[in-house]
Scaffold this motif. Structure first.
Motif, short mmCIF file in Angstrom:
data_model
loop_
_atom_site.label_atom_id
_atom_site.label_comp_id
_atom_site.label_asym_id
_atom_site.label_seq_id
_atom_site.Cartn_x
_atom_site.Cartn_y
_atom_site.Cartn_z
N LEU A 80 12.24 5.37 -0.57
CA LEU A 80 11.59 5.96 -1.69
C LEU A 80 10.58 7.33 -1.31
O LEU A 80 10.51 7.86 -2.26
N LEU A 81 10.05 6.73 -0.11
CA LEU A 81 9.11 7.89 0.14
C LEU A 81 10.06 9.16 0.45
O LEU A 81 9.50 10.32 0.30
N GLN B 93 1.81 9.47 -6.13
CA GLN B 93 1.98 10.52 -5.65
C GLN B 93 1.05 10.95 -4.43
O GLN B 93 0.85 12.23 -3.96
N ARG B 94 0.49 10.02 -3.79
CA ARG B 94 -0.29 10.03 -2.50
C ARG B 94 0.67 9.99 -1.27
O ARG B 94 0.57 8.86 -0.48
N LEU C 94 9.45 12.94 -1.16
CA LEU C 94 9.40 14.12 -0.53
C LEU C 94 10.84 15.29 -0.48
O LEU C 94 10.66 16.30 -0.02
N LYS C 95 11.61 14.97 -1.28
CA LYS C 95 13.04 15.48 -1.53
C LYS C 95 13.81 15.76 -0.20
O LYS C 95 14.35 16.78 -0.03
N LEU D 186 0.94 -1.15 0.15
CA LEU D 186 0.05 -0.27 -0.01
C LEU D 186 0.97 1.25 0.00
O LEU D 186 0.48 2.38 -0.67
N GLY D 187 1.78 1.18 0.74
CA GLY D 187 2.53 2.30 0.73
C GLY D 187 3.55 2.56 -0.78
O GLY D 187 3.61 3.84 -1.11
N GLU D 188 4.00 1.54 -1.15
CA GLU D 188 4.85 1.75 -2.36
C GLU D 188 3.62 2.34 -3.51
O GLU D 188 4.11 3.06 -4.45
#
Length: 248
Positions: A188-189, A152-153, A193-194, A144-146
């Motif tokens: 990745l997250l 882009q949520r 989010l840079k 779900l996270g990936e």
């Protein structure tokens, strides 16, 4: 992906429901207004979520859900009740495998939207079998996270991955595979989010868990790790970043 959705929607009539019964959408948990006319145990807020669920997973498990969600008959024998519970658990374990494998396959194919219903179903079955705080839920949270990152949520992704991280932290001796996948998804997250000061640290934990003998081999084994490690290498001299010690 299949574009044709069979005409298997029928409206719900609130007055026909048992008193006190709230029928909720399979995907968003909002009040449902339609149901799958084939299994008649799956409900949706509207055609859009019915279509998404059908493409993502429901087409594969519609018949099984009709069996799993029907009322359990009253059994007078303790032996019969025990056997029925064991049969139900085995069916649910099988559904976890089907839904989770489907979600992972859809992720691999970059079908992020379609992966969400499969992962949600795997999470529901995992909770039914293992409870709401088991580490067995983590693979579903990671899918779900990936998928949310791919869509882009990012706020939603952060919620899922925070839940996965909290579950892992509460678990004694979680597997290295689970921890590695969690670190990867957090990387990745944070990259999305840079948050450059954090993402390379998460990725360095992934790199250090790989079996190769030196850093160059480790980074070449993982494209995500390679790009994040380059950023990290460029910023080490000017930033004091937390990091895991690497061999080689």
């Amino acid at each position: 992906m299949a574009d044709t959705i069979p005409a298997n929607i029928s409206p719900l009539y609130p007055l026909a429901n048992a008193k006190g019964t709230d029928l909720l959408c399979e995907l968003c948990q909002k009040p449902a207004f339609i149901q799958c006319s084939k299994c008649r145990v799956t409900y949706y807020c509207g055609p859009e979520h019915q279509r998404a669920d059908w493409i993502g997973i429901h087409a594969k498990i519609c018949d099984e859900l009709a069996v799993l969600r029907k009322p359990v008959p009253f059994l007078t024998s303790e032996k019969d009740r025990r056997e029925k519970r064991e049969e139900l658990i085995q069916q649910q374990l099988r559904m976890i495998v089907i839904t989770r494998t489907t979600g992972q396959k859809l992720l691999f194919e970059n079908h992020f939207e379609e992966a969400v219903p499969a992962a949600l179903q795997s999470l529901k079955f995992a909770i039914d079998v293992h409870g709401s705080s088991s580490v067995e839920l983590v693979p579903s949270y990671l899918i779900l996270g990936e998928a949310s990152i791919g869509l882009q949520r990012l706020s939603q992704a952060e919620e899922y991955l925070s839940q996965a991280q909290w579950t892992v932290l509460k678990t004694d001796n979680p597997s290295n595979a689970i921890k590695s996948q969690l670190h990867r998804n957090l990387g990745l997250l944070f990259s999305a989010l840079k948050a450059i000061t954090v993402a390379p640290w998460r990725t360095s934990q992934l790199i250090s868990s790989m079996p190769q003998t030196n850093t160059a081999q480790r980074t070449s084994a993982c494209p995500v790790a390679t790009s994040a490690w380059r950023i990290f290498s460029c910023t080490r001299t000017s930033r004091r970043l937390p990091m895991t010690c690497l061999d080689g």
